[in-house]
Write a protein that holds these residues in place. Structure first.
Motif, PDB file in Angstrom:
ATOM      1  N   THR A   3       0.826  -1.211   0.000  1.00  0.00           N
ATOM      2  CA  THR A   3       0.000   0.000   0.000  1.00  0.00           C
ATOM      3  C   THR A   3       0.857   1.257   0.000  1.00  0.00           C
ATOM      4  OG1 THR A   3      -0.175  -0.088   2.399  1.00  0.00           O
ATOM      5  CG2 THR A   3      -1.953  -1.115   1.111  1.00  0.00           C
ATOM      6  N   GLU A   4       2.179   1.088   0.142  1.00  0.00           N
ATOM      7  CA  GLU A   4       3.107   2.211   0.060  1.00  0.00           C
ATOM      8  C   GLU A   4       3.121   2.784  -1.358  1.00  0.00           C
ATOM      9  OE1 GLU A   4       7.897   3.026   0.663  1.00  0.00           O
ATOM     10  OE2 GLU A   4       7.101   1.016   0.942  1.00  0.00           O
ATOM     11  N   TYR A   5       2.779   1.951  -2.324  1.00  0.00           N
ATOM     12  CA  TYR A   5       2.793   2.356  -3.730  1.00  0.00           C
ATOM     13  C   TYR A   5       1.370   2.555  -4.237  1.00  0.00           C
ATOM     14  CZ  TYR A   5       7.553   0.713  -3.287  1.00  0.00           C
ATOM     15  OH  TYR A   5       8.836   0.532  -2.866  1.00  0.00           O
ATOM     16  N   ILE A   6       1.158   3.654  -4.939  1.00  0.00           N
ATOM     17  CA  ILE A   6      -0.161   3.910  -5.518  1.00  0.00           C
ATOM     18  C   ILE A   6      -0.306   3.209  -6.858  1.00  0.00           C
ATOM     19  CG2 ILE A   6       0.465   6.096  -6.649  1.00  0.00           C
ATOM     20  CD1 ILE A   6      -2.400   7.041  -5.641  1.00  0.00           C
ATOM     21  N   LEU A   7       0.823   3.013  -7.536  1.00  0.00           N
ATOM     22  CA  LEU A   7       0.817   2.370  -8.851  1.00  0.00           C
ATOM     23  C   LEU A   7       1.995   1.414  -8.929  1.00  0.00           C
ATOM     24  CD1 LEU A   7      -0.341   2.246 -11.774  1.00  0.00           C
ATOM     25  CD2 LEU A   7       1.227   4.123 -12.328  1.00  0.00           C
ATOM     26  N   GLU A   8       1.718   0.201  -9.421  1.00  0.00           N
ATOM     27  CA  GLU A   8       2.779  -0.788  -9.553  1.00  0.00           C
ATOM     28  C   GLU A   8       2.497  -1.669 -10.761  1.00  0.00           C
ATOM     29  OE1 GLU A   8       4.781  -4.452  -7.007  1.00  0.00           O
ATOM     30  OE2 GLU A   8       3.472  -3.029  -5.984  1.00  0.00           O
ATOM     31  N   THR A   9       3.557  -1.996 -11.494  1.00  0.00           N
ATOM     32  CA  THR A   9       3.425  -2.973 -12.572  1.00  0.00           C
ATOM     33  C   THR A   9       4.378  -4.131 -12.301  1.00  0.00           C
ATOM     34  OG1 THR A   9       5.119  -2.003 -14.026  1.00  0.00           O
ATOM     35  CG2 THR A   9       2.864  -1.176 -14.261  1.00  0.00           C
ATOM     36  N   GLN A  10       3.965  -5.293 -12.748  1.00  0.00           N
ATOM     37  CA  GLN A  10       4.795  -6.487 -12.613  1.00  0.00           C
ATOM     38  C   GLN A  10       4.922  -7.147 -13.976  1.00  0.00           C
ATOM     39  OE1 GLN A  10       2.723  -8.783  -9.645  1.00  0.00           O
ATOM     40  NE2 GLN A  10       3.404  -7.475  -7.960  1.00  0.00           N
ATOM     41  N   GLU A  11       6.148  -7.131 -14.497  1.00  0.00           N
ATOM     42  CA  GLU A  11       6.451  -7.788 -15.776  1.00  0.00           C
ATOM     43  C   GLU A  11       5.511  -7.332 -16.893  1.00  0.00           C
ATOM     44  OE1 GLU A  11       9.117 -10.278 -16.112  1.00  0.00           O
ATOM     45  OE2 GLU A  11       9.609  -9.286 -14.223  1.00  0.00           O
ATOM     46  N   LEU A  12       5.158  -6.047 -16.930  1.00  0.00           N
ATOM     47  CA  LEU A  12       4.197  -5.523 -17.903  1.00  0.00           C
ATOM     48  C   LEU A  12       4.775  -5.578 -19.317  1.00  0.00           C
ATOM     49  CD1 LEU A  12       1.359  -4.315 -17.925  1.00  0.00           C
ATOM     50  CD2 LEU A  12       2.407  -2.061 -17.840  1.00  0.00           C
ATOM     51  N   THR A  13       4.037  -6.204 -20.219  1.00  0.00           N
ATOM     52  CA  THR A  13       4.500  -6.413 -21.588  1.00  0.00           C
ATOM     53  C   THR A  13       3.373  -6.123 -22.570  1.00  0.00           C
ATOM     54  OG1 THR A  13       6.031  -8.119 -20.853  1.00  0.00           O
ATOM     55  CG2 THR A  13       5.487  -8.124 -23.189  1.00  0.00           C
ATOM     56  N   ARG A  14       3.755  -5.502 -23.690  1.00  0.00           N
ATOM     57  CA  ARG A  14       2.809  -5.290 -24.789  1.00  0.00           C
ATOM     58  C   ARG A  14       3.528  -5.587 -26.107  1.00  0.00           C
ATOM     59  NH1 ARG A  14      -2.431  -4.966 -26.901  1.00  0.00           N
ATOM     60  NH2 ARG A  14      -2.069  -4.200 -28.963  1.00  0.00           N
ATOM     61  N   GLU A  15       2.938  -6.498 -26.865  1.00  0.00           N
ATOM     62  CA  GLU A  15       3.473  -6.865 -28.171  1.00  0.00           C
ATOM     63  C   GLU A  15       2.478  -6.463 -29.257  1.00  0.00           C
ATOM     64  OE1 GLU A  15       4.619 -10.977 -28.457  1.00  0.00           O
ATOM     65  OE2 GLU A  15       5.408 -10.980 -26.417  1.00  0.00           O
ATOM     66  N   PHE A  16       3.025  -6.059 -30.405  1.00  0.00           N
ATOM     67  CA  PHE A  16       2.236  -5.759 -31.592  1.00  0.00           C
ATOM     68  C   PHE A  16       2.738  -6.656 -32.715  1.00  0.00           C
ATOM     69  CE2 PHE A  16       2.210  -1.745 -29.235  1.00  0.00           C
ATOM     70  CZ  PHE A  16       0.869  -1.421 -29.246  1.00  0.00           C
ATOM     71  N   GLY A  32       2.222  10.279  -3.453  1.00  0.00           N
ATOM     72  CA  GLY A  32       2.706  11.637  -3.245  1.00  0.00           C
ATOM     73  C   GLY A  32       3.982  11.987  -3.971  1.00  0.00           C
ATOM     74  N   SER A  33       4.520  11.076  -4.748  1.00  0.00           N
ATOM     75  CA  SER A  33       5.764  11.362  -5.465  1.00  0.00           C
ATOM     76  C   SER A  33       5.468  11.743  -6.914  1.00  0.00           C
ATOM     77  CB  SER A  33       6.694  10.153  -5.421  1.00  0.00           C
ATOM     78  OG  SER A  33       6.113   9.060  -6.101  1.00  0.00           O
ATOM     79  N   ILE A  34       6.447  12.358  -7.541  1.00  0.00           N
ATOM     80  CA  ILE A  34       6.328  12.743  -8.946  1.00  0.00           C
ATOM     81  C   ILE A  34       7.379  11.967  -9.723  1.00  0.00           C
ATOM     82  CG2 ILE A  34       6.559  14.627 -10.605  1.00  0.00           C
ATOM     83  CD1 ILE A  34       5.680  16.533  -8.361  1.00  0.00           C
ATOM     84  N   HIS A  35       6.959  11.388 -10.820  1.00  0.00           N
ATOM     85  CA  HIS A  35       7.853  10.597 -11.661  1.00  0.00           C
ATOM     86  C   HIS A  35       7.762  11.077 -13.098  1.00  0.00           C
ATOM     87  CE1 HIS A  35       8.780   7.276  -8.820  1.00  0.00           C
ATOM     88  NE2 HIS A  35       7.682   7.745  -8.248  1.00  0.00           N
ATOM     89  N   ALA A  36       8.782  10.773 -13.869  1.00  0.00           N
ATOM     90  CA  ALA A  36       8.781  11.063 -15.303  1.00  0.00           C
ATOM     91  C   ALA A  36       9.185   9.799 -16.049  1.00  0.00           C
ATOM     92  CB  ALA A  36       9.752  12.185 -15.617  1.00  0.00           C
TER      93      ALA A  36
END
Length: 123
Positions: A3-16, A32-36
């Motif tokens: 719950t420390e993280y508002i957004l998390e991905t695990q092994e996220l993959t997209r193929e076309f 509460g953090s800002i990322h780029a």
């Protein structure tokens, strides 16, 4: 998923069609953090945002938002949870009002028509 993280991905993959645009991305964004997300053209930045906001389906991996798995959610469901995106380029008509621009967007989406009425100015 912490719950420390508002957004998390695990092994996220997209193929076309055999081309891997996003390859096993593990991302953790603290509350509460800002990322780029930076990189050259073609690096998969837009694809990544489209995956996170569900504009594109995930080929494999998981997306968690506010501690919940949203991988199989639709874009509208994700938006209702509070995660939305803005687009870099907005196609607006500068000679129209904000309301008129919004109506045009709705007209295209809904397949309806709107009639603009402007009151005569009283001189």
């Amino acid at each position: 998923m912490s719950t420390e993280y508002i957004l998390e991905t695990q092994e996220l993959t997209r193929e076309f069609k055999g081309f891997v645009a996003v390859d096993k991305v593990n991302l953790k964004v603290k509350r509460g953090s800002i990322h780029a997300l930076i990189g050259p053209n073609g690096a998969g930045k837009t694809t990544m945002f489209n995956l996170l906001t569900k504009f594109l389906p995930v080929t494999s991996g998981k997306i968690f938002y506010k501690g919940k798995d949203i991988t199989s959610h639709k874009a509208a469901e994700v938006a209702r949870t509070g995660m939305v995106r803005s687009f870099q380029i907005s196609a607006v008509f500068p000679h129209l009002t904000v309301l008129e621009n919004v109506r045009i967007g709705l007209q295209r989406k809904l397949g309806t028509s709107f009639h603009f009425w402007k009151p005569e100015s009283s001189l």
